[in-house]
Design an enzyme around this catalytic site. Sequence first.
Site, mmCIF file in Angstrom:
data_model
loop_
_atom_site.group_PDB
_atom_site.id
_atom_site.type_symbol
_atom_site.label_atom_id
_atom_site.label_comp_id
_atom_site.label_asym_id
_atom_site.label_seq_id
_atom_site.Cartn_x
_atom_site.Cartn_y
_atom_site.Cartn_z
ATOM 1 N N GLY A 123 0.828 -1.206 0.000
ATOM 2 C CA GLY A 123 0.000 0.000 0.000
ATOM 3 C C GLY A 123 0.853 1.242 0.000
ATOM 4 O O GLY A 123 2.047 1.200 0.331
ATOM 5 N N PHE A 158 1.277 9.354 3.867
ATOM 6 C CA PHE A 158 2.095 9.141 5.050
ATOM 7 C C PHE A 158 3.349 8.349 4.727
ATOM 8 O O PHE A 158 4.364 8.457 5.401
ATOM 9 C CB PHE A 158 1.278 8.389 6.108
ATOM 10 C CG PHE A 158 0.676 7.110 5.594
ATOM 11 C CD1 PHE A 158 1.407 5.931 5.579
ATOM 12 C CD2 PHE A 158 -0.622 7.099 5.098
ATOM 13 C CE1 PHE A 158 0.851 4.766 5.108
ATOM 14 C CE2 PHE A 158 -1.173 5.939 4.621
ATOM 15 C CZ PHE A 158 -0.438 4.761 4.623
ATOM 16 N N ALA A 189 4.592 4.236 3.080
ATOM 17 C CA ALA A 189 4.265 2.977 2.436
ATOM 18 C C ALA A 189 3.962 1.937 3.505
ATOM 19 O O ALA A 189 4.450 2.003 4.622
ATOM 20 C CB ALA A 189 5.419 2.509 1.544
ATOM 21 N N LYS A 224 4.277 -0.175 8.720
ATOM 22 C CA LYS A 224 3.999 1.133 8.142
ATOM 23 C C LYS A 224 5.241 1.998 8.329
ATOM 24 O O LYS A 224 5.629 2.309 9.456
ATOM 25 C CB LYS A 224 2.792 1.762 8.828
ATOM 26 C CG LYS A 224 2.430 3.149 8.340
ATOM 27 C CD LYS A 224 1.221 3.653 9.108
ATOM 28 C CE LYS A 224 0.826 5.046 8.708
ATOM 29 N NZ LYS A 224 -0.332 5.541 9.489
ATOM 30 N N GLU A 270 -0.761 -5.497 13.660
ATOM 31 C CA GLU A 270 -1.417 -6.742 13.274
ATOM 32 C C GLU A 270 -1.742 -6.708 11.778
ATOM 33 O O GLU A 270 -2.110 -5.673 11.226
ATOM 34 C CB GLU A 270 -2.696 -6.899 14.093
ATOM 35 C CG GLU A 270 -3.554 -8.077 13.684
ATOM 36 C CD GLU A 270 -4.901 -8.039 14.364
ATOM 37 O OE1 GLU A 270 -5.187 -7.000 15.003
ATOM 38 O OE2 GLU A 270 -5.657 -9.015 14.247
ATOM 39 N N TYR A 271 -1.616 -7.849 11.149
ATOM 40 C CA TYR A 271 -1.880 -7.932 9.712
ATOM 41 C C TYR A 271 -3.331 -8.306 9.484
ATOM 42 O O TYR A 271 -3.847 -9.245 10.089
ATOM 43 C CB TYR A 271 -0.970 -8.966 9.060
ATOM 44 C CG TYR A 271 -0.971 -8.867 7.564
ATOM 45 C CD1 TYR A 271 -1.832 -9.627 6.805
ATOM 46 C CD2 TYR A 271 -0.125 -7.988 6.932
ATOM 47 C CE1 TYR A 271 -1.833 -9.519 5.430
ATOM 48 C CE2 TYR A 271 -0.121 -7.867 5.566
ATOM 49 C CZ TYR A 271 -0.976 -8.639 4.815
ATOM 50 O OH TYR A 271 -0.981 -8.525 3.455
ATOM 51 N N ASP A 323 -11.479 9.683 11.333
ATOM 52 C CA ASP A 323 -11.261 9.307 9.920
ATOM 53 C C ASP A 323 -11.906 7.960 9.641
ATOM 54 O O ASP A 323 -11.286 7.055 9.048
ATOM 55 C CB ASP A 323 -9.775 9.252 9.605
ATOM 56 C CG ASP A 323 -9.504 9.329 8.104
ATOM 57 O OD1 ASP A 323 -8.376 9.031 7.686
ATOM 58 O OD2 ASP A 323 -10.442 9.672 7.340
ATOM 59 N N GLY A 378 -12.361 2.506 3.885
ATOM 60 C CA GLY A 378 -10.957 2.169 3.713
ATOM 61 C C GLY A 378 -10.225 1.956 5.013
ATOM 62 O O GLY A 378 -9.151 1.333 5.016
#
Length: 1235
Positions: free
Chosen positions: A35, A39, A41, A57, A106-107, A151, A155
């Site tokens: 992704g 901010f 990647a 992240k 966490e994924y 937010d 998404g």
Amino acid sequence: MPAGGRAGSLKDPDVAELFFKDDPEKLFSDLREIGHGSFGAVYFARDVRNSEVVAIKKMSYSGKQSNEKWQDIIKEVRFLQKLRHPNTIQYRGCYLREHTAWLVMEYCLGSASDLLEVHKKPLQEVEIAAVTHGALQGLAYLHSHNMIHRDVKAGNILLSEPGLVKLGDFGSASIMAPANSFVGTPYWMAPEVILAMDEGQYDGKVDVWSLGITCIELAERKPPLFNMNAMSALYHIAQNESPALQSGHWSEYFRNFVDSCLQKIPQDRPTSEVLLKHRFVLRERPPTVIMDLIQRTKDAVRELDNLQYRKMKKILFQEAPNGPGAEAPEEEEEAEPYMHRAGTLTSLESSHSVPSMSISASSQSSSVNSLADASDNEEEEEEEEEEEEEEEEEGPESREMAMMQEGEHTVTSHSSIIHRLPGSDNLYDDPYQPEMTPGPLQPPAAPPTSTSSSSARRRAYCRNRDHFATIRTASLVSRQIQEHEQDSALREQLSGYKRMRRQHQKQLLALESRLRGEREEHSGRLQRELEAQRAGFGTEAEKLARRHQAIGEKEARAAQAEERKFQQHILGQQKKELAALLEAQKRTYKLRKEQLKEELQENPSTPKREKAEWLLRQKEQLQQCQAEEEAGLLRRQRQYFELQCRQYKRKMLLARHSLDQDLLREDLNKKQTQKDLECALLLRQHEATRELELRQLQAVQRTRAELTRLQHQTELGNQLEYNKRREQELRQKHAAQVRQQPKSLKVRAGQLPMGLPATGALGPLSTGTLSEEQPCSSGQEAILGQRMLGEEEEAVPERMILGKEGTTLEPEEQRILGEEMGTFSSSPQKHRSLVNEEDWDISKEMKESRVPSLASQERNIIGQEEAGAWNLWEKEHGNLVDMEFKLGWVQGPVLTPVPEEEEEEEEEGGAPIGTPRDPGDGCPSPDIPPEPPPSHLRQYPASQLPGFLSHGLLTGLSFAVGSSSGLLPLLLLLLLPLLAAQGGGGLQAALLALEVGLVGLGASYLFLCTALHLPPSLFLLLAQGTALGAVLSLSWRRGLMGVPLGLGAAWLLAWPSLALPLAAMAAGGKWVRQQGPQMRRGISRLWLRVLLRLSPMVFRALQGCAAVGDRGLFALYPKTNKNGFRSRLPVPWPRQGNPRTTQHPLALLARVWALCKGWNWRLARASHRLASCLPPWAVHILASWGLLKGERPSRIPRLLPRSQRRLGLSASRQLPPGTVAGRRSQTRRALPPWR
């Protein structure tokens, strides 16, 4: 952390405990980017300690506003550390490496927006309820701890493997409630967040509003106002009413839930705890809703991946058809990781799915608080560009200063500047790529100028010379100072000249930029006009296609109905025939039965049993015969039915084919009309563009001439000043030399003959310098000659620099003039002298005190080589130069551009001189196939006999018309076909003339006698006068002098008094015949120019009235009619369809006109068929007589085949960009396919 601390510093213990000290590259392996956002990647990784799949992240805190980025990272880490809920993302840790924070979480499989993206349709209501329930539980947990997400959107609602719904992306979250900052994504923002800067604070209910917008997003695939601009959406959210669900198939509970979330007043909006008790989220639903949704999405993603892999595999096999087949599985394994899409659920194996996403990086709009980085980067880029521009502007001067320094050493570090693109996306493509720590570039110390250094050395010399003995005199020192000041003045003069040239160049560039903007605006306006016309044409074409489709469907339905009726009719008749046959068989059976009974009664001796058996056999035979007869009838009926159905279907198919041909012909005619109208618009736009370019060229030439005049005046003033100074110096030098001469030499010089002038080093000496001359001895004459020769040898270098008027220069002056000015050279083979004696005569200048004309001045300054180049340029552009001189433009040399700007001018310019012309300029193209060879009708030599016969017939008939006016229509009917054909009469022209004459006579009679009630005698006289005028005009146009001569002879014989008027008419006709074509061309061009300045609607109407002829257009634009590339006259095609039923006289005339056109078309087609059936010898005879004419090939532009167009495109793309054709392709517009 204190505000003044450095970003990345871990000196504060509270900050240091937030981060782990381990190296993240050693702890995590198999990093893959999944992704991207403002901010940074997001990467997929695997923990080497426990093989757990995590999401990383990466966020950079380097560059501008690094402290703000560092504070945001700390805030997000602290926020994540406080989260302990199954419906929020789980925090694993945070690491620091090379100014980058590795935030490990966490994924998850993906977000709710990925579901919409994969399935391309909204979610079901049960699925929306399950997702909303999980998100509400996470929001309730946040709100219970006084936290605000700020937010919430699809998404940022993530799905995990066990089927849990989790909230993610807490970069915009607020740890404390209430808050008052403007943060979030525009389309999901609550009204109080938008108005927070004006109206105060807000609390966790803003997440409830965003959740309602998210429900609409899941139900309709996009949030409300998504098609609107972000700023406009913010305004609508704050001012308008709350949005609602659009579709009506949703349940009342769902509608009530969305309406409750989207209450405009925050006090009326329920909290997340209250919404958890809503019937929409508490309704019964299967416990595996999320799991089923995830599994269905996995299957869909797997199918998409397999399809994409098959496509890629097919492409690879097509590119390498001989590749080994054993490497296919390896290629498949290597190709799959690259087929992941950011924000979608992806399957890597066929058995189970490996997730592809953890954090929302696929939302269609970024958060507002994330826009600061991009804006900062853009500001940083702008500042760097401004600094580079300042360095480029100061570059030449600093280089000159560095070259003037003496005895001093400077060290300059030329470090390259690393440019970063807007946003920090490219910083995270490679996780192992080290990042550089940007530091402020220290500018080098400014070197001291040459003036300051020389003045310091002079002051030091003046201070030291009082303490040290010296042998240099004060006059020598003063003279050196004076020479240095003169050199400084010359250098300053040249610097001013350079500044003037640079200023002129910038002024020209500014003017060209402004004119380029006008051209682009003009081109954009014309392009919009063309696109609007094409859009209108497309709408008309769509309407025509819909009408044709409706007609086809209507005809098909009618044909089906007719076919059913026809079949029913045949079946009915056959049914009647069968019934009649059965009735006849019944009657026959009864009669035969009675006959058999009678026969049995006649023979009583036969036993009863035998009688019964015999009777039964007879009945069976009779029934069998009747059955065979019935079967034969049914077979014949079936065959007849099938035959009739086939014939009827064939008939209907032929009718449908004829209808399709008519519709296709109408469609093609419409397209041809549209193309012609588009061609006319392009011609008009070309004329407007040409006029604009002409005006701009005039402005550029005027500016260039003015700047050249100023430059030449400056050069002339400087040169005159220099020549005056050098003349004064030479006079002083000569006076000193004369004073040093002996008296005997002076006397000898005074005794020279009067006709022989005294010569010196520079030619004739002035009269004022020999006032004290006296005769000298012959012995000193040689000494004087040697001195003069030596002075001439010293003057040679200066002649090569300044011409014959100057004297010797010092070596320092030669260096300055040769190196700094850049226009002089000591090599006589490269440059001629700048100033010639006869052109720059100073005495003549002083006497006349006037400046010569600018053209001669320019040619004298340029020199012989430059004048030769000028003449060559005049030969190449003779027409343009002549036109410019006629307009009063002053031609001057092109200003030499500043060295830094030469490449930009070469790139912006068009094709260089000598570039070959292409088909866009009217030249033939190699891609266009040659015209077909002429038909066999043109190969036979035309006989001259029909021409003589026709001319003799016309002359005799004209003589007869003079005595009997009744033969005038016959003469007109014979003259029209002869004029229509080039070499004589033609059958088609004769028929056309007959039709035109009859229709014109009938229409005029109806109009004059019926409508205006004109008497028949007056109408007959008027018709004769009109026919006579037509005969005379047609014969004059084609040069048939026999017709007016025959008429004049007949009239002279009948009325001898008409001799003088006829002679006057003949003289006037001769003058009109000589001057007529030129006058007609001028009037036609003026008329066309007036029409081209009208609006498109009026121009189109005049085209429909045939007020614009293609001959005049092609005469006005001759390039469009070269080598057969021409279009037809853009006249709109007549409206197709049935005319309206009305009783208006014009409608009746239209019907008559349509009937005449139909008969004309049928007659022409019959003539064409008859001519095609004739043998070749008959065709040859009729063609030689002029009764038949070969069909000419169409001159409508031909569309090239697709293969040739692709070949042309590929050939043009394969050209290297440095070639002439490549440069021309970059600047010229692409050619249309038919050219």
